[in-house]
Design a protein around this motif. Structure first.
Motif, PDB file in Angstrom:
ATOM      1  N   ASP A 111       0.791  -1.137  -0.024  1.00 32.33           N
ATOM      2  CA  ASP A 111       0.015  -0.180   0.036  1.00 32.33           C
ATOM      3  C   ASP A 111       0.913   1.422  -0.016  1.00 32.33           C
ATOM      4  O   ASP A 111       0.256   2.471  -0.109  1.00 32.33           O
ATOM      5  N   LEU A 112       2.293   1.196   0.007  1.00 31.95           N
ATOM      6  CA  LEU A 112       3.098   2.322   0.399  1.00 31.95           C
ATOM      7  C   LEU A 112       2.813   3.242  -0.878  1.00 31.95           C
ATOM      8  O   LEU A 112       2.721   4.423  -0.688  1.00 31.95           O
ATOM      9  N   HIS A 113       2.586   2.985  -2.033  1.00 31.96           N
ATOM     10  CA  HIS A 113       2.578   3.989  -3.069  1.00 31.96           C
ATOM     11  C   HIS A 113       1.115   4.756  -3.030  1.00 31.96           C
ATOM     12  O   HIS A 113       1.252   5.948  -3.372  1.00 31.96           O
ATOM     13  N   TRP A 114       0.177   4.092  -2.570  1.00 33.43           N
ATOM     14  CA  TRP A 114      -1.110   4.678  -2.099  1.00 33.43           C
ATOM     15  C   TRP A 114      -1.052   5.856  -1.160  1.00 33.43           C
ATOM     16  O   TRP A 114      -1.540   6.839  -1.014  1.00 33.43           O
ATOM     17  N   LYS A 115      -0.256   5.415   0.150  1.00 31.08           N
ATOM     18  CA  LYS A 115      -0.051   6.440   0.990  1.00 31.08           C
ATOM     19  C   LYS A 115       0.707   7.525   0.463  1.00 31.08           C
ATOM     20  O   LYS A 115       0.642   8.578   0.807  1.00 31.08           O
ATOM     21  N   ALA A 116       1.893   7.198  -0.246  1.00 23.91           N
ATOM     22  CA  ALA A 116       2.665   8.297  -0.854  1.00 23.91           C
ATOM     23  C   ALA A 116       1.867   9.317  -1.685  1.00 23.91           C
ATOM     24  O   ALA A 116       2.043  10.538  -1.631  1.00 23.91           O
ATOM     25  N   MET A 117       0.895   8.868  -2.526  1.00 28.98           N
ATOM     26  CA  MET A 117       0.099   9.705  -3.189  1.00 28.98           C
ATOM     27  C   MET A 117      -1.249  10.287  -2.544  1.00 28.98           C
ATOM     28  O   MET A 117      -1.900  10.922  -3.099  1.00 28.98           O
ATOM     29  N   LEU A 118      -0.983  10.179  -1.332  1.00 27.35           N
ATOM     30  CA  LEU A 118      -2.264  10.444  -0.383  1.00 27.35           C
ATOM     31  C   LEU A 118      -3.517  10.147  -0.784  1.00 27.35           C
ATOM     32  O   LEU A 118      -4.469  10.761  -0.292  1.00 27.35           O
ATOM     33  N   ARG A 119      -3.392   9.108  -1.323  1.00 25.62           N
ATOM     34  CA  ARG A 119      -4.755   8.390  -1.377  1.00 25.62           C
ATOM     35  C   ARG A 119      -5.273   7.681  -0.273  1.00 25.62           C
ATOM     36  O   ARG A 119      -6.390   7.565   0.048  1.00 25.62           O
ATOM     37  N   HIS A 120      -4.222   6.933   0.564  1.00 22.73           N
ATOM     38  CA  HIS A 120      -4.654   6.094   1.774  1.00 22.73           C
ATOM     39  C   HIS A 120      -3.891   6.697   2.896  1.00 22.73           C
ATOM     40  O   HIS A 120      -3.802   5.871   3.895  1.00 22.73           O
ATOM     41  N   HIS A 121      -3.567   7.929   2.971  1.00 23.90           N
ATOM     42  CA  HIS A 121      -3.129   8.637   3.988  1.00 23.90           C
ATOM     43  C   HIS A 121      -3.285  10.092   4.009  1.00 23.90           C
ATOM     44  O   HIS A 121      -3.354  10.619   3.099  1.00 23.90           O
ATOM     45  N   ARG A 122      -3.797  10.761   5.131  1.00 24.32           N
ATOM     46  CA  ARG A 122      -3.968  12.144   5.152  1.00 24.32           C
ATOM     47  C   ARG A 122      -3.215  12.674   6.334  1.00 24.32           C
ATOM     48  O   ARG A 122      -3.269  12.341   7.676  1.00 24.32           O
ATOM     49  N   PRO A 123      -2.047  13.534   5.993  1.00 15.34           N
ATOM     50  CA  PRO A 123      -1.105  14.002   7.011  1.00 15.34           C
ATOM     51  C   PRO A 123      -1.977  14.873   7.881  1.00 15.34           C
ATOM     52  O   PRO A 123      -3.007  15.645   7.543  1.00 15.34           O
ATOM     53  N   ARG A 124      -1.563  14.870   9.343  1.00 11.82           N
ATOM     54  CA  ARG A 124      -2.385  15.574  10.216  1.00 11.82           C
ATOM     55  C   ARG A 124      -1.968  17.147  10.128  1.00 11.82           C
ATOM     56  O   ARG A 124      -2.644  18.008  10.978  1.00 11.82           O
ATOM     57  N   LYS A 125      -1.029  17.474   9.671  1.00 11.25           N
ATOM     58  CA  LYS A 125      -0.476  18.792   9.434  1.00 11.25           C
ATOM     59  C   LYS A 125      -0.983  19.244   7.931  1.00 11.25           C
ATOM     60  O   LYS A 125      -1.117  18.599   7.208  1.00 11.25           O
ATOM     61  N   PRO A 126      -1.261  20.802   7.793  1.00 11.30           N
ATOM     62  CA  PRO A 126      -1.865  21.391   6.681  1.00 11.30           C
ATOM     63  C   PRO A 126      -0.674  21.161   5.654  1.00 11.30           C
ATOM     64  O   PRO A 126       0.702  21.168   5.944  1.00 11.30           O
ATOM     65  N   VAL A 127      -1.073  20.524   4.257  1.00  9.02           N
ATOM     66  CA  VAL A 127      -0.251  20.374   3.053  1.00  9.02           C
ATOM     67  C   VAL A 127      -0.454  21.416   1.930  1.00  9.02           C
ATOM     68  O   VAL A 127      -1.606  21.405   1.650  1.00  9.02           O
ATOM     69  N   ILE A 128       0.399  22.325   1.680  1.00 10.80           N
ATOM     70  CA  ILE A 128       0.203  23.196   0.801  1.00 10.80           C
ATOM     71  C   ILE A 128       0.946  22.713  -0.585  1.00 10.80           C
ATOM     72  O   ILE A 128       2.204  22.560  -0.630  1.00 10.80           O
ATOM     73  N   ALA A 129       0.419  22.864  -1.605  1.00 11.38           N
ATOM     74  CA  ALA A 129       1.046  22.520  -3.086  1.00 11.38           C
ATOM     75  C   ALA A 129       1.582  23.723  -3.614  1.00 11.38           C
ATOM     76  O   ALA A 129       0.625  24.694  -3.746  1.00 11.38           O
ATOM     77  N   ALA A 130       2.632  23.657  -3.950  1.00 15.95           N
ATOM     78  CA  ALA A 130       3.367  24.842  -4.927  1.00 15.95           C
ATOM     79  C   ALA A 130       3.698  24.243  -6.142  1.00 15.95           C
ATOM     80  O   ALA A 130       4.506  23.618  -6.349  1.00 15.95           O
ATOM     81  N   VAL A 131       2.801  24.785  -7.256  1.00 16.76           N
ATOM     82  CA  VAL A 131       2.896  24.086  -8.541  1.00 16.76           C
ATOM     83  C   VAL A 131       3.424  25.231  -9.390  1.00 16.76           C
ATOM     84  O   VAL A 131       2.951  26.275  -9.526  1.00 16.76           O
ATOM     85  N   GLU A 132       4.374  24.562 -10.378  1.00 17.01           N
ATOM     86  CA  GLU A 132       4.830  25.312 -11.572  1.00 17.01           C
ATOM     87  C   GLU A 132       4.847  24.367 -12.569  1.00 17.01           C
ATOM     88  O   GLU A 132       5.241  23.025 -12.384  1.00 17.01           O
ATOM     89  N   GLY A 133       4.329  24.711 -13.905  1.00 15.86           N
ATOM     90  CA  GLY A 133       4.702  23.854 -14.953  1.00 15.86           C
ATOM     91  C   GLY A 133       3.409  22.800 -14.909  1.00 15.86           C
ATOM     92  O   GLY A 133       2.486  22.908 -14.251  1.00 15.86           O
ATOM     93  N   ALA A 134       4.005  21.611 -15.337  1.00 13.33           N
ATOM     94  CA  ALA A 134       2.974  20.439 -15.412  1.00 13.33           C
ATOM     95  C   ALA A 134       2.609  19.850 -14.138  1.00 13.33           C
ATOM     96  O   ALA A 134       3.552  19.596 -13.345  1.00 13.33           O
ATOM     97  N   CYS A 135       1.437  19.613 -13.881  1.00 10.55           N
ATOM     98  CA  CYS A 135       0.652  18.907 -12.841  1.00 10.55           C
ATOM     99  C   CYS A 135      -0.559  18.153 -13.503  1.00 10.55           C
ATOM    100  O   CYS A 135      -1.548  18.594 -13.224  1.00 10.55           O
TER     101      CYS A 135
END
Length: 266
Positions: free
Chosen positions: A90-114
């Motif tokens: 399940d590691l890859h799903w946790k990495a992609m935040l599919r099966h894990h929700r961090p308890r701290k706020p997560v801010i995405a900073a996006v440039e270019g392709a997403c």
């Protein structure tokens, strides 16, 4: 904070910055990157001195999705990485935040392709900032694939269903301004400044009471699928204990004394 060859970690005060670092492939997801993400989320959760997390990409791109060649077999770097995945399928799903929700706020900073897997990871973040040339989209159907990172469930809950279905069923690219107009991201900033804006936002969060911040985030997600009545009851269960903390008393005292509060997670 070790990271991996495709994922770097660094501290900016109370913020942990995770950088997808495979610019030659527009930060396409590799096994070392997924392992680095997984470990970064866990480190942020475990370290009480971390109050926020920023996720960004190196080299002018955020993430161009899954590198199917690298994940198919020979491209996977190192026995150690393969053993990690075998130990936790399940590691890859946790990495992609599919099966894990961090308890701290997560801010995405996006440039270019997403795009593709990049847009899927984005849906697991809390606050989203993008440079004006950033591009979003779920391209899977164009390749005869399914966006199995959670998008058919999450996207219609985060943006209006008509926009979610158009994004999912056409596989077309969405420029940053359009992504903001439909609610996928919150801010569009000049190119090259998304990380600066994300760190500025993180600093605002870091100045707040950490117990209050974490309880607020938990309440928002916990109550999302509830009726209003059940959600309001759950909110009280999350909220009332915050008022009985030393941090809450410190916040009121600092306001009265006209000074910055000193929170101690107590």
């Amino acid at each position: 904070m070790d990271g991996t060859e495709h994922l770097t970690l660094r501290r900016e005060g109370a913020t942990l910055v995770l950088t997808l670092d495979r610019p030659e492939a527009r930060n396409a997801l590799s096994l070392p990157m997924l392992i680095g993400l997984h470990d970064g989320w866990l480190e942020a959760d475990a370290d009480d001195t971390v109050r926020s997390v920023v996720l960004t990409g190196a080299g002018g791109a955020f993430c161009s999705g899954m590198d199917l060649k690298a994940l198919a077999g020979e491209g996977m770097a190192g026995r150690e990485h393969r053993e990690r995945l075998a130990a936790d399928p399940d590691l890859h799903w946790k990495a992609m935040l599919r099966h894990h929700r961090p308890r701290k706020p997560v801010i995405a900073a996006v440039e270019g392709a997403c795009v593709a897997g990049g847009t899927e990871i984005l849906q697991g973040t809390d606050i989203r900032i993008a440079g004006e040339s950033a591009v979003f989209g779920l391209y899977e159907v164009r390749r005869g694939l399914f966006p199995i990172g959670g998008s058919t469930v999450r996207l219609p809950r985060q943006i209006p269903r008509t926009h979610a279905l158009e994004m999912l069923l056409t596989g077309r690219p969405y420029p940053a301004r359009e992504a903001a107009a439909i609610g996928l991201i919150g801010h569009v900033v000049p190119d090259g400044t998304a990380l600066d804006k994300a760190l500025e936002t993180a600093e605002r969060i870091n100045a707040c009471g950490p117990l209050a911040v974490e309880a607020v985030k938990a309440s928002v997600y916990e109550t999302a699928g509830m009726t209003e009545t059940d959600g309001l009851a759950a909110e009280l269960r999350r909220g009332w204990p915050v008022f009985d903390t030393a941090d809450a008393r410190e916040g009121a005292r600092a306001f009265a004394e006209k000074r910055p509060p000193v929170y101690r997670r107590a």
